[in-house]
Write a protein that holds these residues in place. Structure first.
Motif, PDB file in Angstrom:
ATOM      1  N   GLY A 108       0.830  -1.203   0.000  1.00 39.20           N
ATOM      2  CA  GLY A 108       0.000   0.000   0.000  1.00 39.20           C
ATOM      3  C   GLY A 108       0.869   1.259   0.000  1.00 39.20           C
ATOM      4  N   GLU A 109       0.338   2.308  -0.646  1.00 38.03           N
ATOM      5  CA  GLU A 109       1.109   3.558  -0.776  1.00 38.03           C
ATOM      6  C   GLU A 109       1.340   4.225   0.581  1.00 38.03           C
ATOM      7  N   GLU A 110       0.342   4.088   1.484  1.00 34.55           N
ATOM      8  CA  GLU A 110       0.473   4.737   2.799  1.00 34.55           C
ATOM      9  C   GLU A 110       1.670   4.180   3.565  1.00 34.55           C
ATOM     10  N   ILE A 245      10.201  17.615  -7.520  1.00 37.85           N
ATOM     11  CA  ILE A 245       9.736  17.181  -6.188  1.00 37.85           C
ATOM     12  C   ILE A 245       8.579  16.185  -6.363  1.00 37.85           C
ATOM     13  N   LYS A 246       7.649  16.535  -7.268  1.00 33.68           N
ATOM     14  CA  LYS A 246       6.499  15.642  -7.501  1.00 33.68           C
ATOM     15  C   LYS A 246       6.979  14.284  -8.016  1.00 33.68           C
ATOM     16  N   LYS A 247       7.992  14.302  -8.876  1.00 32.82           N
ATOM     17  CA  LYS A 247       8.504  13.035  -9.425  1.00 32.82           C
ATOM     18  C   LYS A 247       9.048  12.154  -8.287  1.00 32.82           C
ATOM     19  N   VAL A 248       9.762  12.758  -7.347  1.00 30.72           N
ATOM     20  CA  VAL A 248      10.298  11.967  -6.221  1.00 30.72           C
ATOM     21  C   VAL A 248       9.146  11.430  -5.376  1.00 30.72           C
ATOM     22  N   GLU A 249       8.133  12.291  -5.111  1.00 29.95           N
ATOM     23  CA  GLU A 249       6.991  11.832  -4.304  1.00 29.95           C
ATOM     24  C   GLU A 249       6.255  10.690  -5.003  1.00 29.95           C
ATOM     25  N   ASP A 250       6.105  10.815  -6.332  1.00 36.68           N
ATOM     26  CA  ASP A 250       5.357   9.803  -7.096  1.00 36.68           C
ATOM     27  C   ASP A 250       6.089   8.473  -7.197  1.00 36.68           C
ATOM     28  N   GLN A 251       7.357   8.440  -6.816  1.00 35.84           N
ATOM     29  CA  GLN A 251       8.086   7.164  -6.848  1.00 35.84           C
ATOM     30  C   GLN A 251       7.423   6.131  -5.931  1.00 35.84           C
ATOM     31  N   GLY A 252       6.670   6.616  -4.958  1.00 34.41           N
ATOM     32  CA  GLY A 252       6.031   5.706  -4.013  1.00 34.41           C
ATOM     33  C   GLY A 252       4.619   5.308  -4.415  1.00 34.41           C
ATOM     34  N   LYS A 253       4.205   5.667  -5.642  1.00 30.53           N
ATOM     35  CA  LYS A 253       2.856   5.279  -6.122  1.00 30.53           C
ATOM     36  C   LYS A 253       2.894   3.857  -6.662  1.00 30.53           C
ATOM     37  N   ALA A 254       1.768   3.146  -6.468  1.00 32.53           N
ATOM     38  CA  ALA A 254       1.724   1.728  -6.850  1.00 32.53           C
ATOM     39  C   ALA A 254       1.706   1.552  -8.360  1.00 32.53           C
ATOM     40  N   LYS A 255       2.674   0.833  -8.886  1.00 34.04           N
ATOM     41  CA  LYS A 255       2.606   0.371 -10.282  1.00 34.04           C
ATOM     42  C   LYS A 255       3.640  -0.735 -10.482  1.00 34.04           C
ATOM     43  N   GLN A 256       3.383  -1.560 -11.501  1.00 35.74           N
ATOM     44  CA  GLN A 256       4.324  -2.641 -11.790  1.00 35.74           C
ATOM     45  C   GLN A 256       5.633  -2.034 -12.258  1.00 35.74           C
ATOM     46  N   ALA A 257       6.757  -2.663 -11.855  1.00 38.74           N
ATOM     47  CA  ALA A 257       8.055  -2.187 -12.349  1.00 38.74           C
ATOM     48  C   ALA A 257       8.127  -2.469 -13.843  1.00 38.74           C
TER      49      ALA A 257
END
Ligand SMILES: O=C(O)[C@@H](COP(=O)(O)O)OP(=O)(O)O
Length: 258
Positions: A108-110, A245-257
């Motif tokens: 989970g993202e949280e 900054i948004k790109k770094v934050e979005d690294q933790g969003k769920a998606k397949q590698a």
């Protein structure tokens, strides 16, 4: 008028930053884009008329390589560089090498946000069965630390990063700043966040919303007690910085590698 200027810098993009893997104490070099980020950062600091007297880095190659490239771009290669493990990136424990987006799918993202940005949550510890355990703990650089190898961390919260960083800050960095030296600290996302928390008195909750992009200098103007006189300034094109900054934050969003 400000008494001292201090610049904090998260290294240019590393190869595992690009692959969205927790890099932490694994020694990775800069990617091609990371080299460019460091050079651009040096050019920007030169344009701003910045003159460093002393540079501190971690003992991880990506922060050292960044410092070299910045100094080269500034024509200040002669400036002394001091390295310490106490400026290393936060030890991400068992998460090292894992892909953030896959971790978000599984846990989970949280949970991933808590692991990455909370102040006092320590990720699961690394143990001998971990694929990068030997690479880290058999590395000769960790025989040079001011603590025995067995006492080096096996995982750290941001709070634990600050606890190991502060003795170095107080004993080694602060006296140099107070001697009037303009200091660059070329380190990592979380070692710089820990230092910002300390210097700016950011609360345990608010530090979760501080994210630093790679290769962007953070300028602090400090008074004689090393308290900030104004808000930190992230130098460069502000729209690009917000996107980074948004790109770094979005690294933790769920998606397949990929
Ligand atoms: O260890 C890593 O992978 C990143 C930080 O990761 P996040 O805390 O952003 O997940 O550190 P750095 O690239 O600054 O050395």
């Amino acid at each position: 008028m400000s008494k001292y200027k201090l610049v904090l810098l998260r290294h240019g993009e590393g190869t595992w930053n690009k692959e969205n893997r927790f890099c932490s104490w694994v020694d990775q070099k800069l990617s091609e884009d990371g080299v460019k980020e460091a050079q651009d950062c040096g050019r920007l600091l030169k344009e701003q008329g910045c003159k460093f007297d002393l540079v501190f880095t971690s003992i991880l190659s990506r922060s050292i390589q960044t410092a070299w490239l910045v100094l080269e771009a500034m024509d200040q290669e002669w400036v002394p560089v001091v390295k310490s493990w106490r400026l290393n990136e936060r030890h991400y424990g068992a998460l090292i090498g894992l892909n953030r987006a896959e971790m978000a799918l599984q846990h989970g993202e949280e949970k991933v946000k808590l692991w990455r940005r909370s102040y006092d949550i320590t990720p699961p510890l690394i143990d001998e069965s971990h694929p990068y355990y030997l690479e880290i703990y058999n590395d000769r650089r960790y025989t040079t630390c001011d603590v025995p190898k067995e006492n080096l961390p096996r995982a750290e919260s941001l709070k634990e990063v600050l606890d190991r960083l502060l003795p170095f800050w107080h004993s080694t960095v602060v006296p140099e700043i107070q001697r009037g030296k303009t200091v660059l600290i070329s380190a990592h996302g979380n070692s710089c966040r820990a230092l910002l928390k300390h210097l700016e008195g950011v609360s345990d909750e608010a530090i979760a919303n501080v994210t630093l992009p790679t290769g962007i200098p953070v300028q602090l103007e400090l008074d004689e007690n090393l308290k900030p006189l104004k808000p930190r300034q992230l130098l460069g094109d502000q729209a690009k910085i917000q996107a980074a900054i948004k790109k770094v934050e979005d690294q933790g969003k769920a998606k397949q590698a990929t």
